[in-house]
Design a protein around this motif. Sequence first.
Motif, short mmCIF file in Angstrom:
data_model
loop_
_atom_site.label_atom_id
_atom_site.label_comp_id
_atom_site.label_asym_id
_atom_site.label_seq_id
_atom_site.Cartn_x
_atom_site.Cartn_y
_atom_site.Cartn_z
N ASP A 174 -0.13 -6.26 17.54
CA ASP A 174 -0.62 -4.99 17.00
C ASP A 174 0.23 -3.80 17.45
O ASP A 174 1.31 -3.98 17.99
N SER A 176 0.19 0.41 19.14
CA SER A 176 -0.58 1.38 19.91
C SER A 176 -1.29 2.35 18.96
O SER A 176 -0.77 2.67 17.89
N GLU A 177 -2.49 2.81 19.36
CA GLU A 177 -3.22 3.75 18.50
C GLU A 177 -2.54 5.11 18.51
O GLU A 177 -2.35 5.74 17.49
N ASN A 178 -2.19 5.57 19.71
CA ASN A 178 -1.62 6.92 19.84
C ASN A 178 -0.11 6.89 19.66
O ASN A 178 0.53 5.86 19.87
N GLU A 228 -5.85 12.94 19.91
CA GLU A 228 -6.40 12.92 18.56
C GLU A 228 -6.07 14.22 17.83
O GLU A 228 -6.20 15.31 18.42
N LYS A 264 5.14 4.95 18.00
CA LYS A 264 3.91 4.16 18.16
C LYS A 264 4.43 2.82 18.61
O LYS A 264 5.32 2.25 17.97
N GLN A 354 -4.88 5.03 26.62
CA GLN A 354 -5.49 5.54 25.39
C GLN A 354 -6.98 5.79 25.60
O GLN A 354 -7.60 6.58 24.89
#
Length: 400
Positions: A174, A176-178, A228, A264, A354
């Motif tokens: 996958d 990273s979100e941030n 965010e 990312k 995160q």
Amino acid sequence: MLVAGAGPVGMTTALALHARGIPVTILEAESEDRDRSGSRAIYVHGSTLRTLNRVSPGLGSKLVENGLVWPTRRTCWRGKEVFCRTYDSPGGKGDLPHFTSIPQVRTEEFMHEALEDAGIEIHWDSAVEKVDSTEDGVTVETSDGQVWETPYLVGADGGGSTVRKEIGAEFAGDQSENSFIIADVDEVEDDPLPLERLFHYDDPSVGGRNVLLVPFTGGWRLDIQCIEGDDPDELSSDEQMREFVVEVMGEKYADNLTWVSSYKFLQVMADTFIDDHRRVLLVGEAAHLLAPFGARGMNSGVADADEAASAIAVAARSKYDSVAHDEVELFAARREKAARYNLDAAGQALEYLQGDDPVTVLRKEAAAALADYFEPAGEYLDDAPYGPHTPPPIVTTGNY
Ligand SMILES: Cc1cc2nc3c(=O)[nH]c(=O)nc-3n(C[C@H](O)[C@H](O)[C@H](O)COP(=O)(O)OP(=O)(O)OC[C@H]3O[C@@H](n4cnc5c(N)ncnc54)[C@H](O)[C@@H]3O)c2cc1C
């Protein structure tokens, strides 16, 4: 033997094969005069230095002579220091330190010199385009129209690896979100900041974002974690970065930004590190991509390279295919296990950073509140973003 890719991992593979008496040539897609500058590996582990010294005597030591070891670890929480420790011998007392901090472009220069000394040739402008492996060996076609035959091929051709695609291996994992903004900043030579690695949680001077600042020879790596609602392109603009640099490092660094990029991070590994015929081996980023927390990308690639060379050296001299197959399979078993371990370690660090898991958030808040009175709480905050926090796996063939 052939190695695809003259990045740090391909060059190490070639040196490690040469050290084992195996002739080797590197095929590289880009031109000799390419520019490899940019923010990449700075943190070189002691184990990598030892491996480099073993496969090319003096190479690890050269990185140490030209790198630096910072003596101080410091962590802040929302504007307040929660941990600081300075070591008398930060690198330890052995002949090689626990780590050195040197930009990857310099590491690669030293590797190139070592290749030249060893008489190992790089064929530039020779992108591997086609790989065909059989029981007996591998045929490789390159972009300059040449066709090569080799008993074994090592794919060290980076994250977009053609070799990986050609053997039918696929990346899974996958992202990273941030986003993270990563910049390199030149040192102010006549008035440098003290040599320390700083992590600042929710730094108020950069809008409450996490900041990591790490020195290397000649400069600093500044890493800012987006929150965010951030637009990474906007944050990494020259103007905004100049402001961040001034806030974190001081006015004197305002014009010293040399490189900035936003990432990312992918956290992926190939579903197999070898082909069906046990003739093609994947190493480094051709085999796995890791978020950089814990600095395991290039470091684990160097370990892959050494183990691939060791397997090939035995396999190439084996009397029986069964033994050759076993060597290559053992390489894959070991390095796939190591990649899984490294992915988990970098993944834990990412998850920690995160941080929307309520238990992690609470643990961080509690540690910050306790840090003034209880040093281990500050030390936890200092250590947690890097990992790994468990010992590496031991891989056996089942014979105890
Ligand atoms: C911001 C950042 C910080 C990092 N920090 C660290 C750190 O501190 N420590 C650490 O260990 N790692 C770190 N890394 C990771 C490290 O940079 C990489 O793991 C390392 O560059 C991987 O080396 P490689 O040789 O596998 O791949 P690459 O460096 O990508 O080299 C691949 C080579 O193959 C060539 N190539 C591509 N396609 C072909 C083809 N078809 N045929 C022939 N040649 C081809 C390319 O031109 C290139 O020369 C960091 C990465 C980033 C982005």
